[in-house]
Design an enzyme around this catalytic site. Sequence first.
Site, PDB file in Angstrom:
ATOM      1  N   HIS A   1      46.706  27.189 -42.616  1.00 36.26           N
ATOM      2  CA  HIS A   1      46.793  25.950 -43.387  1.00 36.26           C
ATOM      3  C   HIS A   1      47.535  26.210 -44.702  1.00 36.26           C
ATOM      4  CE1 HIS A   1      42.850  24.781 -41.239  1.00 36.26           C
ATOM      5  NE2 HIS A   1      43.802  24.016 -40.732  1.00 36.26           N
TER       6      HIS A   1
ATOM      7  N   LYS B   1      31.736  15.681 -35.799  1.00 36.53           N
ATOM      8  CA  LYS B   1      31.806  17.136 -35.962  1.00 36.53           C
ATOM      9  C   LYS B   1      30.590  17.656 -36.725  1.00 36.53           C
ATOM     10  CE  LYS B   1      36.748  18.156 -35.960  1.00 36.53           C
ATOM     11  NZ  LYS B   1      37.815  18.824 -36.716  1.00 36.53           N
TER      12      LYS B   1
ATOM     13  N   ARG C   1      50.445  24.741 -33.831  1.00 38.07           N
ATOM     14  CA  ARG C   1      50.404  26.119 -33.340  1.00 38.07           C
ATOM     15  C   ARG C   1      50.823  26.214 -31.880  1.00 38.07           C
ATOM     16  NH1 ARG C   1      45.143  27.700 -32.996  1.00 38.07           N
ATOM     17  NH2 ARG C   1      44.613  25.508 -32.940  1.00 38.07           N
TER      18      ARG C   1
ATOM     19  N   SER D   1      40.617  27.277 -37.293  1.00 39.75           N
ATOM     20  CA  SER D   1      39.345  27.114 -37.998  1.00 39.75           C
ATOM     21  C   SER D   1      38.175  27.495 -37.096  1.00 39.75           C
ATOM     22  CB  SER D   1      39.184  25.675 -38.497  1.00 39.75           C
ATOM     23  OG  SER D   1      40.097  25.406 -39.528  1.00 39.75           O
TER      24      SER D   1
END
Length: 139
Positions: free
Chosen positions: A18, A42, A91, A129
């Site tokens: 990030h 989440k 990514r 993450s």
Amino acid sequence: MAVLALFPGSFDPFTTGHEAILRRVLPLFDKVIVAVGVNSDKHYMFSLEERVALIRERLKDCPSVEVTSYQGMTIDLCHRLGAKVIIRGIRTSKDFEYEQTVAAVNRLQDPSIETLLLLADPEHVNISSTLERERLSHQ
């Protein structure tokens, strides 16, 4: 007129990937706001306040960066702040497919707001993450 960009995410935690994306875009904009989002679906390792504080500390050497938190739609936050660009890192091809869909929906809502998709640097492709939380939970 200052060009303002928004770098949204849950950032649980804010990774070196990030940070690399953010630092790459700094020369392109007058100001970049890192917007730490809340997703009720989440479960976070770090509280919203912790995530904001950790990012502020990590980016304290970047005077053109502001860190804030938000709930709701990212496009609505762009409207409130006057941001004209949404920054997203990619990514994998799976990331691209997801981000392409989100960008298309945002563009339908407001064609004046662009989404800038940046490919992750090769050394950050395997950083996520999720993996970072896993690593931190075993320390």
